[in-house]
Design a protein around this motif. Sequence first.
Motif, PDB file in Angstrom:
ATOM      1  N   LEU A 128      31.684 -12.177 103.953  1.00  0.00           N
ATOM      2  CA  LEU A 128      30.708 -11.690 102.967  1.00  0.00           C
ATOM      3  C   LEU A 128      29.843 -12.832 102.447  1.00  0.00           C
ATOM      4  O   LEU A 128      28.618 -12.702 102.336  1.00  0.00           O
ATOM      5  N   GLN A 147      22.938  -7.676 100.059  1.00  0.00           N
ATOM      6  CA  GLN A 147      24.192  -8.344  99.741  1.00  0.00           C
ATOM      7  C   GLN A 147      25.152  -7.398  99.019  1.00  0.00           C
ATOM      8  O   GLN A 147      26.350  -7.356  99.314  1.00  0.00           O
ATOM      9  N   GLU A 198      28.840  -6.026 100.314  1.00  0.00           N
ATOM     10  CA  GLU A 198      30.078  -6.166  99.549  1.00  0.00           C
ATOM     11  C   GLU A 198      30.688  -4.805  99.217  1.00  0.00           C
ATOM     12  O   GLU A 198      31.914  -4.621  99.270  1.00  0.00           O
TER      13      GLU A 198
END
Length: 259
Positions: A213, A225, A229
């Motif tokens: 990640l 992003q 996640e």
Amino acid sequence: MSVPVNVSAEGSVGIIELARPDKFNCLSLEIHECISRARESFEADRDICSILICAQGKHFCTGADLTEVKGKMSDAQALDHFIAFGMEGLRRLEQSRLPVVVAVQGLCLAGGLELMLSCDVCFAAESAQFGDQHAQFGLIPGWGGSQRLTRLMGLRRALDLMFSARWLKADEAKQAGLVNYVVPDQELRQAALNYCVTISTRSRPGIAEMKRLAREGADMGLDQQMRLERDAAVRALRSEDVAEGLDAFENRRAPAFKA
């Protein structure tokens, strides 16, 4: 003939030790090949939870093997192979699902700095000094230094380090974000090894996912992003390791994650 890289394991820690102290552990194609083979072997070993990169002698690594580089100067294809092979090897190290810890003593310059930058966590001895060095000799980084330095230090500090070719002491490198821990020289290897052993008590898939990640997300916009996640968190929350971790928390015991 001496082996330029020693590969071993201490419990759950795979160790890659540069073993060319008479040449300041300069990086040749052979050494890059040895590092890559060792990484692949450790990744395939279910008993290995992390990789420690260290070096023999007074200095960690002072750069590429310039004798080998000079021997390829008249052949653009050979030079390209030398650069591309080293660059790909360090990229694979960076992308490994195993956390990679590096222990640095003495000088860590140019190609040695690029090797250090491709690792996840850096321990530095109090004697350690870090520098890019290329500009001093009319060279430029070729194994990712210009890109990783900028990401870790910020644009202006990275450009200053590259332009000036100056060396940072261990404490300065820690302040600049290049180093995580500074320890006495005689404690360097053990401190880094202890850190790796601690990692082995964590969920192996969880550690691998956090690394993925962080590394993949660095190249994305914030919305991407967050989605990256979110998807990973949903998968993780349905895993056996998370079930074990939550049960351990509720029952006030240490978790026993599967190997």
